[in-house]
Design a protein around this motif. Structure first.
Motif, PDB file in Angstrom:
ATOM      1  N   ARG A   1       0.829  -1.206   0.000  1.00  0.00           N
ATOM      2  CA  ARG A   1       0.000   0.000   0.000  1.00  0.00           C
ATOM      3  C   ARG A   1       0.865   1.260   0.000  1.00  0.00           C
ATOM      4  O   ARG A   1       0.575   2.235  -0.700  1.00  0.00           O
ATOM      5  CB  ARG A   1      -0.916   0.009   1.229  1.00  0.00           C
ATOM      6  CG  ARG A   1      -2.104  -0.929   1.111  1.00  0.00           C
ATOM      7  CD  ARG A   1      -2.974  -0.841   2.347  1.00  0.00           C
ATOM      8  NE  ARG A   1      -4.218  -1.562   2.177  1.00  0.00           N
ATOM      9  CZ  ARG A   1      -5.075  -1.824   3.153  1.00  0.00           C
ATOM     10  NH1 ARG A   1      -4.787  -1.431   4.387  1.00  0.00           N
ATOM     11  NH2 ARG A   1      -6.180  -2.482   2.926  1.00  0.00           N
ATOM     12  N   ILE A   2       1.915   1.247   0.811  1.00  0.00           N
ATOM     13  CA  ILE A   2       2.836   2.381   0.851  1.00  0.00           C
ATOM     14  C   ILE A   2       3.471   2.579  -0.521  1.00  0.00           C
ATOM     15  O   ILE A   2       3.556   3.700  -1.036  1.00  0.00           O
ATOM     16  CB  ILE A   2       3.911   2.152   1.935  1.00  0.00           C
ATOM     17  CG1 ILE A   2       3.278   2.217   3.326  1.00  0.00           C
ATOM     18  CG2 ILE A   2       5.036   3.176   1.809  1.00  0.00           C
ATOM     19  CD1 ILE A   2       4.168   1.673   4.433  1.00  0.00           C
TER      20      ILE A   2
ATOM     21  N   PHE B   1       3.332   5.946  -3.255  1.00  0.00           N
ATOM     22  CA  PHE B   1       4.446   6.615  -3.920  1.00  0.00           C
ATOM     23  C   PHE B   1       4.286   6.554  -5.438  1.00  0.00           C
ATOM     24  O   PHE B   1       4.508   7.544  -6.138  1.00  0.00           O
ATOM     25  CB  PHE B   1       5.776   6.000  -3.491  1.00  0.00           C
ATOM     26  CG  PHE B   1       6.250   6.460  -2.141  1.00  0.00           C
ATOM     27  CD1 PHE B   1       6.721   7.748  -1.953  1.00  0.00           C
ATOM     28  CD2 PHE B   1       6.211   5.609  -1.043  1.00  0.00           C
ATOM     29  CE1 PHE B   1       7.147   8.185  -0.706  1.00  0.00           C
ATOM     30  CE2 PHE B   1       6.634   6.033   0.196  1.00  0.00           C
ATOM     31  CZ  PHE B   1       7.113   7.326   0.373  1.00  0.00           C
ATOM     32  N   VAL B   2       3.890   5.389  -5.954  1.00  0.00           N
ATOM     33  CA  VAL B   2       3.718   5.246  -7.400  1.00  0.00           C
ATOM     34  C   VAL B   2       2.634   6.194  -7.909  1.00  0.00           C
ATOM     35  O   VAL B   2       2.815   6.906  -8.911  1.00  0.00           O
ATOM     36  CB  VAL B   2       3.375   3.786  -7.760  1.00  0.00           C
ATOM     37  CG1 VAL B   2       2.948   3.669  -9.221  1.00  0.00           C
ATOM     38  CG2 VAL B   2       4.566   2.871  -7.493  1.00  0.00           C
ATOM     39  N   GLU B   3       1.491   6.241  -7.209  1.00  0.00           N
ATOM     40  CA  GLU B   3       0.403   7.125  -7.625  1.00  0.00           C
ATOM     41  C   GLU B   3       0.818   8.589  -7.538  1.00  0.00           C
ATOM     42  O   GLU B   3       0.532   9.387  -8.442  1.00  0.00           O
ATOM     43  CB  GLU B   3      -0.837   6.879  -6.755  1.00  0.00           C
ATOM     44  CG  GLU B   3      -1.526   5.549  -6.983  1.00  0.00           C
ATOM     45  CD  GLU B   3      -2.220   5.468  -8.329  1.00  0.00           C
ATOM     46  OE1 GLU B   3      -2.456   6.520  -8.957  1.00  0.00           O
ATOM     47  OE2 GLU B   3      -2.527   4.352  -8.759  1.00  0.00           O
TER      48      GLU B   3
ATOM     49  N   PHE C   1       1.026   9.765   6.211  1.00  0.00           N
ATOM     50  CA  PHE C   1       1.573  11.109   6.258  1.00  0.00           C
ATOM     51  C   PHE C   1       2.944  11.183   5.588  1.00  0.00           C
ATOM     52  O   PHE C   1       3.257  12.145   4.886  1.00  0.00           O
ATOM     53  CB  PHE C   1       1.699  11.588   7.714  1.00  0.00           C
ATOM     54  CG  PHE C   1       0.483  12.306   8.230  1.00  0.00           C
ATOM     55  CD1 PHE C   1       0.142  13.561   7.760  1.00  0.00           C
ATOM     56  CD2 PHE C   1      -0.324  11.732   9.202  1.00  0.00           C
ATOM     57  CE1 PHE C   1      -0.978  14.229   8.234  1.00  0.00           C
ATOM     58  CE2 PHE C   1      -1.450  12.386   9.688  1.00  0.00           C
ATOM     59  CZ  PHE C   1      -1.770  13.640   9.206  1.00  0.00           C
ATOM     60  N   PHE C   2       3.800  10.170   5.824  1.00  0.00           N
ATOM     61  CA  PHE C   2       5.167  10.290   5.327  1.00  0.00           C
ATOM     62  C   PHE C   2       5.228  10.221   3.804  1.00  0.00           C
ATOM     63  O   PHE C   2       6.074  10.871   3.191  1.00  0.00           O
ATOM     64  CB  PHE C   2       6.081   9.241   5.965  1.00  0.00           C
ATOM     65  CG  PHE C   2       5.639   7.817   5.796  1.00  0.00           C
ATOM     66  CD1 PHE C   2       5.944   7.097   4.645  1.00  0.00           C
ATOM     67  CD2 PHE C   2       4.916   7.184   6.793  1.00  0.00           C
ATOM     68  CE1 PHE C   2       5.540   5.785   4.495  1.00  0.00           C
ATOM     69  CE2 PHE C   2       4.503   5.866   6.648  1.00  0.00           C
ATOM     70  CZ  PHE C   2       4.813   5.163   5.492  1.00  0.00           C
ATOM     71  N   ALA C   3       4.331   9.464   3.180  1.00  0.00           N
ATOM     72  CA  ALA C   3       4.293   9.434   1.718  1.00  0.00           C
ATOM     73  C   ALA C   3       3.830  10.787   1.183  1.00  0.00           C
ATOM     74  O   ALA C   3       4.393  11.323   0.218  1.00  0.00           O
ATOM     75  CB  ALA C   3       3.366   8.329   1.234  1.00  0.00           C
ATOM     76  N   ARG C   4       2.818  11.331   1.814  1.00  0.00           N
ATOM     77  CA  ARG C   4       2.295  12.641   1.409  1.00  0.00           C
ATOM     78  C   ARG C   4       3.351  13.724   1.569  1.00  0.00           C
ATOM     79  O   ARG C   4       3.528  14.578   0.688  1.00  0.00           O
ATOM     80  CB  ARG C   4       1.073  12.940   2.265  1.00  0.00           C
ATOM     81  CG  ARG C   4       0.413  14.300   2.074  1.00  0.00           C
ATOM     82  CD  ARG C   4      -0.669  14.419   3.111  1.00  0.00           C
ATOM     83  NE  ARG C   4      -1.514  15.579   3.015  1.00  0.00           N
ATOM     84  CZ  ARG C   4      -1.718  16.425   4.031  1.00  0.00           C
ATOM     85  NH1 ARG C   4      -1.095  16.227   5.188  1.00  0.00           N
ATOM     86  NH2 ARG C   4      -2.542  17.444   3.890  1.00  0.00           N
TER      87      ARG C   4
ATOM     88  N   VAL D   1       7.612  17.895  -0.737  1.00  0.00           N
ATOM     89  CA  VAL D   1       8.988  18.349  -0.922  1.00  0.00           C
ATOM     90  C   VAL D   1       9.488  18.064  -2.334  1.00  0.00           C
ATOM     91  O   VAL D   1      10.093  18.924  -2.983  1.00  0.00           O
ATOM     92  CB  VAL D   1       9.924  17.675   0.105  1.00  0.00           C
ATOM     93  CG1 VAL D   1      11.372  18.101  -0.134  1.00  0.00           C
ATOM     94  CG2 VAL D   1       9.503  18.029   1.527  1.00  0.00           C
ATOM     95  N   LYS D   2       9.241  16.872  -2.822  1.00  0.00           N
ATOM     96  CA  LYS D   2       9.819  16.442  -4.102  1.00  0.00           C
ATOM     97  C   LYS D   2       9.403  17.330  -5.260  1.00  0.00           C
ATOM     98  O   LYS D   2      10.190  17.607  -6.169  1.00  0.00           O
ATOM     99  CB  LYS D   2       9.435  14.988  -4.389  1.00  0.00           C
ATOM    100  CG  LYS D   2       9.978  14.461  -5.719  1.00  0.00           C
ATOM    101  CD  LYS D   2       9.758  12.981  -5.862  1.00  0.00           C
ATOM    102  CE  LYS D   2      10.161  12.487  -7.254  1.00  0.00           C
ATOM    103  NZ  LYS D   2      11.561  12.783  -7.586  1.00  0.00           N
TER     104      LYS D   2
END
Length: 264
Positions: free
Chosen positions: A50-51, A55-57, A150-153, A158-159
């Motif tokens: 899921r994580i 990231f992929v999406e 939260f960390f993926a968001r 930043v990216k």
């Protein structure tokens, strides 16, 4: 009898299992056997997928964004508050300067910045988050995605941004502020302005950082130069535009902050 049988050993892909860790059956058998409970969808290995999907999406959705600025601030700011109006002006000015505007996609300051960008014909992005209480993406988001983690968001904030503008906000806003400062201080991102918008609101925090944190030697002499404090939309946008130069005030502050870091 084989050695693996005598020691109770089994390989599961790259994983080695022995003794009590050996499970009956094979991985593909468990995959194809539809009988049994659904608890597996809540296990940590499944969460990894899921994580990964988040990231992929996120990368797929945002990869073709133009240069962008992430705007943070309180979801509790009412529409008739001066901070809402300021965030709306900021979103509009950033769009007119050629930046996409990224927010958390919620109400309050986030809605205002998205609205300003949308009404100015810019790219208005919302990165939402699953919360215990319902909070859908605001109506001014043209490009949006909801995250579980939260960390993926926060990685997406930043990216795909060249700067952060921090409007008055609470714990979430403070979390994003200090994460951004840490990334700049450690040169994980470079030529990356972190702008605190709202002199009256943020001055107490700046004073505490200067008189307590820096005096105690917990941050370097030049670390506070990584923050730009303003009440002026044009000044904020000009600071972001100017930071792209290697000789900019922002680049100089980042080099000085790096020089302050302990060497052992």
């Amino acid at each position: 009898m084989s050695d693996s049988a005598s020691t109770g050993q089994r390989s599961r892909g790259p994983v080695l299992l022995r003794r009590a860790q050996v499970q009956a059956g094979t991985t593909d058998q468990r995959l194809l056997d539809s009988r049994g409970g659904s608890e597996w969808v809540h296990t940590d290995p499944w969460r990894v997928l899921r994580i990964q999907s988040e990231f992929v999406e996120g990368f797929g959705l945002l990869a073709e964004l133009p240069k962008a600025v992430s705007v943070f601030g309180s979801a509790r700011t009412p529409v008739d508050h001066p901070e809402y109006a300021a965030a709306q002006r900021l979103g509009s000015a950033l769009a007119q300067a050629g930046f996409a505007v990224i927010t958390g996609g919620g109400p309050g300051v986030m809605e205002a910045a998205n609205r300003g960008a949308c009404e100015a014909g810019g790219v208005s992005v919302g990165l939402g988050i699953e919360l215990p209480f319902e909070q859908s993406l605001n109506e001014w988001v043209d490009l949006g995605i909801n995250f579980r983690y939260f960390f993926a968001r926060k990685t997406m904030f930043v990216k795909y941004a060249q700067a952060f503008v921090i409007m008055p906000g609470g714990f979430g806003t403070l979390d994003e502020t200090f994460e951004a400062l840490t990334l700049v201080q450690t040169q994980k991102v470079t030529r990356f302005p972190v702008i605190l918008f709202g002199v009256d609101y943020w001055s107490g925090l700046i004073d505490w950082l200067r008189t307590t944190v820096r005096t105690a030697g917990k941050i370097g002499e030049h670390d506070l130069d990584l923050l730009h404090l303003t009440d002026d939309v044009d000044d904020a946008v000009a600071h972001i535009v100017g930071s792209e130069s290697g000789g900019s005030e922002q680049a100089q502050a980042e080099r000085a902050a790096v020089a302050d870091q302990p060497t052992s």
